[in-house]
Each structure stands twice: as structure tokens, then as C-alpha cells.
Write a protein that holds these residues in place. Structure first.
Motif, PDB file in Angstrom:
ATOM      1  N   ASP A 351      -6.823 -48.193 -13.337  1.00  0.00           N
ATOM      2  CA  ASP A 351      -6.597 -48.693 -12.113  1.00  0.00           C
ATOM      3  C   ASP A 351      -5.774 -47.944 -10.790  1.00  0.00           C
ATOM      4  OD1 ASP A 351      -7.585 -51.063 -13.176  1.00  0.00           O
ATOM      5  OD2 ASP A 351      -5.697 -51.823 -13.918  1.00  0.00           O
ATOM      6  N   ALA A 352      -5.063 -47.115 -11.297  1.00  0.00           N
ATOM      7  CA  ALA A 352      -4.238 -46.228 -10.533  1.00  0.00           C
ATOM      8  C   ALA A 352      -5.449 -45.291  -9.926  1.00  0.00           C
ATOM      9  CB  ALA A 352      -3.123 -45.715 -11.180  1.00  0.00           C
ATOM     10  N   LEU A 353      -6.083 -44.770 -10.636  1.00  0.00           N
ATOM     11  CA  LEU A 353      -7.015 -43.647 -10.393  1.00  0.00           C
ATOM     12  C   LEU A 353      -8.137 -44.250  -9.301  1.00  0.00           C
ATOM     13  CD1 LEU A 353      -7.290 -40.626 -11.162  1.00  0.00           C
ATOM     14  CD2 LEU A 353      -8.784 -41.462 -13.244  1.00  0.00           C
ATOM     15  N   ASN A 354      -8.377 -45.275  -9.610  1.00  0.00           N
ATOM     16  CA  ASN A 354      -9.457 -45.967  -8.697  1.00  0.00           C
ATOM     17  C   ASN A 354      -8.872 -46.455  -7.416  1.00  0.00           C
ATOM     18  OD1 ASN A 354     -11.901 -46.050 -10.141  1.00  0.00           O
ATOM     19  ND2 ASN A 354     -11.007 -47.588 -11.476  1.00  0.00           N
ATOM     20  N   THR A 355      -7.401 -46.787  -7.547  1.00  0.00           N
ATOM     21  CA  THR A 355      -6.638 -46.970  -6.077  1.00  0.00           C
ATOM     22  C   THR A 355      -6.562 -45.736  -5.344  1.00  0.00           C
ATOM     23  OG1 THR A 355      -5.664 -48.689  -7.260  1.00  0.00           O
ATOM     24  CG2 THR A 355      -4.650 -47.903  -5.166  1.00  0.00           C
ATOM     25  N   MET A 356      -6.274 -44.650  -6.055  1.00  0.00           N
ATOM     26  CA  MET A 356      -6.244 -43.195  -5.217  1.00  0.00           C
ATOM     27  C   MET A 356      -7.306 -42.968  -4.598  1.00  0.00           C
ATOM     28  SD  MET A 356      -4.311 -40.790  -8.231  1.00  0.00           S
ATOM     29  CE  MET A 356      -2.899 -41.499  -8.896  1.00  0.00           C
ATOM     30  N   LEU A 357      -8.324 -43.502  -5.106  1.00  0.00           N
ATOM     31  CA  LEU A 357      -9.937 -42.993  -4.666  1.00  0.00           C
ATOM     32  C   LEU A 357      -9.684 -43.392  -3.240  1.00  0.00           C
ATOM     33  CD1 LEU A 357     -12.496 -43.921  -7.330  1.00  0.00           C
ATOM     34  CD2 LEU A 357     -11.551 -41.644  -6.503  1.00  0.00           C
ATOM     35  N   VAL A 358      -9.168 -44.531  -2.601  1.00  0.00           N
ATOM     36  CA  VAL A 358      -9.077 -44.723  -1.203  1.00  0.00           C
ATOM     37  C   VAL A 358      -8.073 -44.123  -0.370  1.00  0.00           C
ATOM     38  CG1 VAL A 358     -10.038 -47.218  -1.797  1.00  0.00           C
ATOM     39  CG2 VAL A 358      -7.596 -46.885  -1.697  1.00  0.00           C
ATOM     40  N   SER A 359      -7.061 -43.407  -1.318  1.00  0.00           N
ATOM     41  CA  SER A 359      -5.872 -42.833  -0.685  1.00  0.00           C
ATOM     42  C   SER A 359      -6.216 -41.328  -0.290  1.00  0.00           C
ATOM     43  CB  SER A 359      -4.905 -42.977  -1.478  1.00  0.00           C
ATOM     44  OG  SER A 359      -4.028 -42.038  -1.279  1.00  0.00           O
ATOM     45  N   THR A 360      -5.637 -40.728   0.923  1.00  0.00           N
ATOM     46  CA  THR A 360      -6.105 -39.715   1.154  1.00  0.00           C
ATOM     47  C   THR A 360      -5.189 -38.446   0.679  1.00  0.00           C
ATOM     48  OG1 THR A 360      -4.764 -39.800   3.301  1.00  0.00           O
ATOM     49  CG2 THR A 360      -7.322 -40.160   3.439  1.00  0.00           C
ATOM     50  N   THR A 361      -4.162 -39.177   0.000  1.00  0.00           N
ATOM     51  CA  THR A 361      -3.083 -38.199  -0.481  1.00  0.00           C
ATOM     52  C   THR A 361      -3.235 -37.868  -2.022  1.00  0.00           C
ATOM     53  OG1 THR A 361      -1.730 -40.229  -0.821  1.00  0.00           O
ATOM     54  CG2 THR A 361      -1.315 -38.870   1.123  1.00  0.00           C
ATOM     55  N   GLY A 362      -4.403 -38.631  -2.669  1.00  0.00           N
ATOM     56  CA  GLY A 362      -4.251 -38.134  -4.097  1.00  0.00           C
ATOM     57  C   GLY A 362      -3.240 -38.903  -5.119  1.00  0.00           C
ATOM     58  N   ALA A 363      -2.739 -39.989  -4.403  1.00  0.00           N
ATOM     59  CA  ALA A 363      -1.559 -40.639  -5.108  1.00  0.00           C
ATOM     60  C   ALA A 363      -1.542 -42.062  -4.773  1.00  0.00           C
ATOM     61  CB  ALA A 363      -0.272 -39.829  -4.346  1.00  0.00           C
ATOM     62  N   ALA A 364      -0.663 -42.955  -5.221  1.00  0.00           N
ATOM     63  CA  ALA A 364      -0.663 -44.179  -4.743  1.00  0.00           C
ATOM     64  C   ALA A 364       0.682 -44.657  -5.066  1.00  0.00           C
ATOM     65  CB  ALA A 364      -1.710 -45.075  -6.045  1.00  0.00           C
ATOM     66  N   LEU A 365       1.276 -45.847  -4.512  1.00  0.00           N
ATOM     67  CA  LEU A 365       2.377 -46.432  -4.587  1.00  0.00           C
ATOM     68  C   LEU A 365       2.691 -47.237  -5.729  1.00  0.00           C
ATOM     69  CD1 LEU A 365       3.048 -47.131  -0.711  1.00  0.00           C
ATOM     70  CD2 LEU A 365       3.799 -45.065  -1.999  1.00  0.00           C
ATOM     71  N   VAL A 366       3.754 -47.067  -6.339  1.00  0.00           N
ATOM     72  CA  VAL A 366       3.722 -48.283  -7.508  1.00  0.00           C
ATOM     73  C   VAL A 366       4.655 -49.366  -7.340  1.00  0.00           C
ATOM     74  CG1 VAL A 366       4.342 -48.428  -9.972  1.00  0.00           C
ATOM     75  CG2 VAL A 366       3.256 -46.331  -9.164  1.00  0.00           C
ATOM     76  N   THR A 367       4.501 -50.468  -7.438  1.00  0.00           N
ATOM     77  CA  THR A 367       5.421 -51.605  -7.327  1.00  0.00           C
ATOM     78  C   THR A 367       5.608 -52.377  -8.783  1.00  0.00           C
ATOM     79  OG1 THR A 367       3.724 -53.176  -6.738  1.00  0.00           O
ATOM     80  CG2 THR A 367       4.904 -52.065  -4.838  1.00  0.00           C
ATOM     81  N   GLY A 368       7.021 -52.777  -8.912  1.00  0.00           N
ATOM     82  CA  GLY A 368       7.505 -53.698  -9.863  1.00  0.00           C
ATOM     83  C   GLY A 368       7.951 -54.964  -9.728  1.00  0.00           C
ATOM     84  N   VAL A 369       9.025 -55.475 -10.380  1.00  0.00           N
ATOM     85  CA  VAL A 369       9.433 -56.800 -10.095  1.00  0.00           C
ATOM     86  C   VAL A 369       9.564 -56.909  -8.619  1.00  0.00           C
ATOM     87  CG1 VAL A 369      11.085 -58.386 -10.574  1.00  0.00           C
ATOM     88  CG2 VAL A 369      10.488 -56.489 -12.542  1.00  0.00           C
ATOM     89  N   GLY A 370       8.915 -58.230  -8.392  1.00  0.00           N
ATOM     90  CA  GLY A 370       8.965 -59.002  -6.860  1.00  0.00           C
ATOM     91  C   GLY A 370       8.365 -57.799  -5.809  1.00  0.00           C
ATOM     92  N   ASP A 371       7.193 -56.922  -6.282  1.00  0.00           N
ATOM     93  CA  ASP A 371       6.536 -56.029  -5.529  1.00  0.00           C
ATOM     94  C   ASP A 371       7.472 -55.022  -4.776  1.00  0.00           C
ATOM     95  OD1 ASP A 371       4.060 -57.386  -5.991  1.00  0.00           O
ATOM     96  OD2 ASP A 371       4.453 -58.620  -4.497  1.00  0.00           O
ATOM     97  N   ALA A 372       8.841 -54.549  -5.515  1.00  0.00           N
ATOM     98  CA  ALA A 372       9.457 -53.685  -4.870  1.00  0.00           C
ATOM     99  C   ALA A 372       8.919 -52.423  -5.275  1.00  0.00           C
ATOM    100  CB  ALA A 372      10.916 -54.046  -5.523  1.00  0.00           C
ATOM    101  N   PHE A 373       9.327 -51.535  -4.499  1.00  0.00           N
ATOM    102  CA  PHE A 373       8.634 -50.078  -4.742  1.00  0.00           C
ATOM    103  C   PHE A 373       9.410 -49.629  -5.829  1.00  0.00           C
ATOM    104  CE2 PHE A 373       9.170 -45.451  -3.637  1.00  0.00           C
ATOM    105  CZ  PHE A 373       7.983 -45.321  -3.745  1.00  0.00           C
ATOM    106  N   ALA A 374       8.548 -48.803  -6.635  1.00  0.00           N
ATOM    107  CA  ALA A 374       9.345 -48.142  -7.955  1.00  0.00           C
ATOM    108  C   ALA A 374       9.062 -46.852  -8.029  1.00  0.00           C
ATOM    109  CB  ALA A 374       8.708 -49.027  -9.150  1.00  0.00           C
TER     110      ALA A 374
END
Ligand SMILES: Nc1ncnc2c1ncn2[C@@H]1O[C@H](COP(=O)(O)OP(=O)(O)O)[C@@H](O)[C@H]1O
Ligand SMILES: [Mg+2]
Length: 424
Positions: A351-374
Motif C-alpha cells: 500500500d505504501a509503495l502504491n501511495t508513493m506512486l502519486v508522490s513526487t518525493t519517492g516517500a509517503a507520510l505515515v499516520t498513527g492513532v487519531g491520524d496523527a503524524f508518525a
């Protein structure tokens, strides 16, 4: 537009913002060595965009080095043409051409009888730069490749470690500020840790310079890490897949590419592993309304941070601006960007890899509990996971299965007993 050989400097791309590189077109190029049964490079066509890193990866003997050396005409193509920054360089004076193309080979390829400074100054001297200008440039380049000028400029290559020699090799290739840098297995001769450091440094340098860089490697992991785009070659410089690393990992074109990713073991691991199981990259975070100068300073102090994550009061990601974007603003903007690449800690690495496909940075942001940034997950982290899975698969293969079964059986037997004791 036609230009003569003497005036060609590939400057066409420099007018467009801060891209300092030139586009390279390898156009139906074939190289057949005298007496060879098969062509080393067989009708290769490849477009290399200006200001980006393209990695050429493939097994030994597939024609990577031949391709690279045809770009700077150390090898003449049998057929086809090479166009750099709009100019057909196939007919150009080879020596003049090579002064405009930086070339880095394994080990650095330094002249052993010349000091570090003299090695770096080779091309500027040929271009008749003044002595003070050369001296200044040497120090500037040593700084760029993280070598202290006072300590290193008068040393000889034999007095440097492998990694330091490689750094000087990069400095020498960049000396006359060429728009194109060609690198052939540049980090192949150093230990894994130094190799990783040199790779990181190349990415940092490229972040500042925006050259067009072609890196040849037989190391798939390196190709994925360094490339904005990667061409996977099979024999005869046949392009099996040419795409972003994210795409190649998520959708390998065929079994040949899958083989590079790791015989399926790696790919399978991506579906089994969750984002929460891997170690994420920390990121510089900030809040809407904050002065951008403060954020940029924190990014600077943290080092290697080219983006900052804007979080709302509940620490949910809103935006992911680059340092360049922040520099154009007084304060951090508010508001949520809908196309932000975000994955949950529960997501699989696929899933993370597929999400990166739309990102121009070859990376994705990860969120945890309460959608807070992790944290941030990168292609590199995913490659690490694949590599580890491969190694573990190999280690399992070496372990006699009987032992494993015994251990498993014991563990299985004990659990009910413990539960039983607790119940009593
Ligand atoms: N100077 C040469 N003369 C004859 N054959 C060569 C020469 N250089 C390379 N080759 C052959 O061309 C093919 C491609 O080589 P090369 O471009 O060096 O591959 P790679 O860099 O991918 O390992 C190989 O089969 C190699 O043996
Ligand atoms: Mg080679």
C-alpha cells in the motif's frame, strides 16, 4: 537552431529555472565491437531528462559501460546518434565534448602522482582558467564533497581512504561545472557503510546542483536508491523496464525484473509487512502561521531534510512543502492539500509503495492513532525490508528444518501449560 562545435556548451537547459543539466537522447544506438558475434548495445533508445538522476542497472556484460562511454564518446557508436541539450554530439570533437561531461569511475580513477588539488584542476587547466580561479574552485569542490580543503588539498591519492578517493573523483568530475555527470559503478570499490554515505552525499549534492546524472550499477538496491528513473537492462542493452523506482518495485515488468527485486521473496514480504513494523524517517514538522525562517533553520540543523511536514493542532498532516517552496513564503501556509501521500501505520508496504506512486518525493507520510503524524516512509526503507527478507530467506534455507520444527513444537506445548498453571 544550429551551433558549431566550438560554441556548444549545452547551456540550453540552464535558462529554465535551476535545472543545470541537459537532456540526453540516445537515439537508436548500436555498438558492435570488432569481431563480436552480437552487438554489445543493440538499437538502444533512451531519453534521459534534464536535471534528474537516471540509473542503468543490469547484469555484468549487458552493455552498461559501453552505453555510458558512447555518451562521452570514449567509444564510438557503430550506428545511431547521441543528442545532448539538443545538439548531436556524435560528430563533435571528442576531447572538447568530454570537457563538458563529468566522468566518474570506480575507485575515483585519480592520477596517483598528482595531488588532490592537481587532480581536481585537470579540466579547468585545460580550459585555461586563471590560477586564482582554479584554487578557489578546488576548495569549493572539496567543501562540496565534505573534505576539509586545508587537510586534503595537498595530499596524494595514496594517502586517502577509498571513500575519500571516490569523493575527490566526484569533485574532479564536477570541476568545470558540466551539465552532465556520468558515473560507472562509482561506489563499487568501497565498504557497505562508506558506500551508503557516498550515495547519500551524491543525493545531497544533486539536491544543490540539479545536474543530469547517469549512474551505471549492477546493484539493484543502489539503482532504486539513487535513480529518479531506472532503466533495467538485459543483454545487448535491451531495456526491459524504464520507470520510477516506485513503479518498478510495485509493478515489475516481468520475471527478469522480479529476479532483481529478489526472487519473489522480497515482493511477498511487502504484502506481509505493515508500515508500523519498519523504522520510519523522522521529519521536520511545523505549524501553520509559523515564520518559515524558523522552519528552514530547523531543517538545516537536522541536515538532509528537503521537506517539512505541516501539522494541525491535533498533529494531523496538512501539507508537505519543500525547502524551496518555504523560502518563497514568509509564514507556513494553512489548509489541507487533498492529494497528500498519506498511509496508515496499519497499511502494508505494498500500500505504501502504491501511495508513493502519486508522490513526487519517492516517500509517503505515515499516520498513527487519531491520524496523527508518525514519520516518513521512503523507497529506501522498503528496499531495506526486501533485502532483509531475502537474507532471512537464505538463512532459513541454511538452517536444518528439523531444529526449527522442534523449537516451534516446544513453544507450542508450553503455552497451554502456562495458561493451565495460571488458572489453578
Ligand atoms: N573493448 C571491447 N572489445 C570487445 N568486446 C567488448 C569490449 N568492451 C566490452 N565488450 C563486450 O561487450 C559487452 C558489454 O560490455 P560492457 O558494456 O562492459 O558491459 P557492462 O558494463 O554491463 O558489464 C560484453 O559482452 C563485453 O564482453
Ligand atoms: Mg561495466
Amino acid at each position: 537552431m544550429s551551433r558549431t562545435e566550438t560554441t556548444t556548451d549545452f547551456t540550453d537547459a540552464t535558462v529554465s529555472g535551476d535545472i543545470a543539466g541537459s537532456e540526453i537522447l540516445v537515439d537508436h544506438v548500436t555498438k558492435r565491437y570488432p569481431g563480436a558475434r552480437k552487438a554489445a548495445v543493440d538499437h538502444l533508445t533512451l531519453e534521459i531528462p534534464a536535471g534528474e538522476i537516471v540509473t542503468l542497472v543490469g547484469p555484468s556484460g549487458c552493455g552498461k559501460t559501453t552505453t555510458l562511454k558512447m555518451i562521452n564518446r570514449l567509444i564510438e557508436p557503430t550506428r545511431g546518434r547521441i543528442v545532448i541539450g539538443g545538439d548531436d554530439v556524435t560528430k563533435m570533437n571528442g576531447d572538447k565534448l568530454r570537457r563538458r561531461i563529468g566522468y566518474v569511475i570506480q575507485g575515483g580513477g585519480l592520477f596517483p602522482h598528482m595531488s588532490v588539488a592537481a587532480n581536481i584542476a585537470v579540466v579547468p587547466k585545460m580550459l585555461h582558467w586563471s590560477r586564482p580561479k582554479i584554487t578557489e574552485r578546488v576548495d569549493e569542490l572539496l567543501d562540496l564533497v565534505s573534505l576539509d580543503p586545508d587537510t586534503y588539498r595537498n595530499r596524494y591519492p595514496g594517502e586517502l581512504s577509498g571513500g575519500q578517493q571516490q569523493r575527490v573523483g566526484v569533485a574532479r568530475a564536477l570541476a568545470a561545472d558540466p551539465p552532465v555527470l556520468l558515473m560507472d559503478e562509482p561506489f563499487g570499490a568501497v565498504d557497505p557503510l562508506t558506500r551508503q554515505r557516498l550515495q547519500d552525499e551524491l543525493l545531497r549534492i544533486q539536491g544543490q546542483l540539479n545536474k543530469t546524472i547517469v549512474v551505471v550499477t549492477h546493484d539493484f538496491e543502489e539503482a532504486m536508491k539513487l535513480g529518479d528513473w531506472t532503466a533495467v537492462f538485459s543483454e545487448g542493452a535491451n531495456v526491459v523496464q524504464y520507470d520510477s523506482p516506485e513503479h518498478i518495485l510495485a509493478q515489475p515488468a516481468n520475471e527478469f525484473v522480479e529476479g532483481f527485486i529478489g526472487e519473489g521473496a522480497g515482493l511477498k514480504q511487502l504484502n506481509l509487512s505493515r508500515v508500523r513494523e519498519v523504522e520510519l524517517w523522522p521529519a521536520v514538522t511545523c505549524s501553520p502561521g509559523e515564520p518559515t525562517a524558523d522552519v528552514l533553520r530547523r531543517m538545516d540543523e537536522a541536515g538532509h531534510h528537503e521537506h517539512a511536514v505541516v501539522l494541525d493542532a491535533k498533529r494531523r498532516p496538512l501539507r508537505w512543502p519543500s525547502a524551496k517552496q518555504l523560502r518563497q513564503m514568509e509564514t507556513v501556509p494553512a489548509g489541507w492539500l487533498a492529494d497528500l501521500p498519506v498511509v496508515s501505520q496499519k497499511s502494508t508496504l505494498t500500500d505504501a509503495l502504491n501511495t508513493m506512486l502519486v508522490s513526487t518525493t519517492g516517500a509517503a507520510l505515515v499516520t498513527g492513532v487519531g491520524d496523527a503524524f508518525a514519520g516518513v516512509i521512503t523507497v529506501e526503507i522498503i528496499m531495506d525490508t526486501i533485502t532483509r527478507a531475502q537474507r532471512e530467506a537464505e538463512a532459513d534455507y541454511d538452517t536444518p528444518t528439523g531444529e526449527n520444527e522442534e523449537v516451534a513444537a516446544q513453544a507450542g506445548d508450553e503455552e497451554p501449560d502456562l495458561v493451565g498453571e495460571a488458572d489453578e
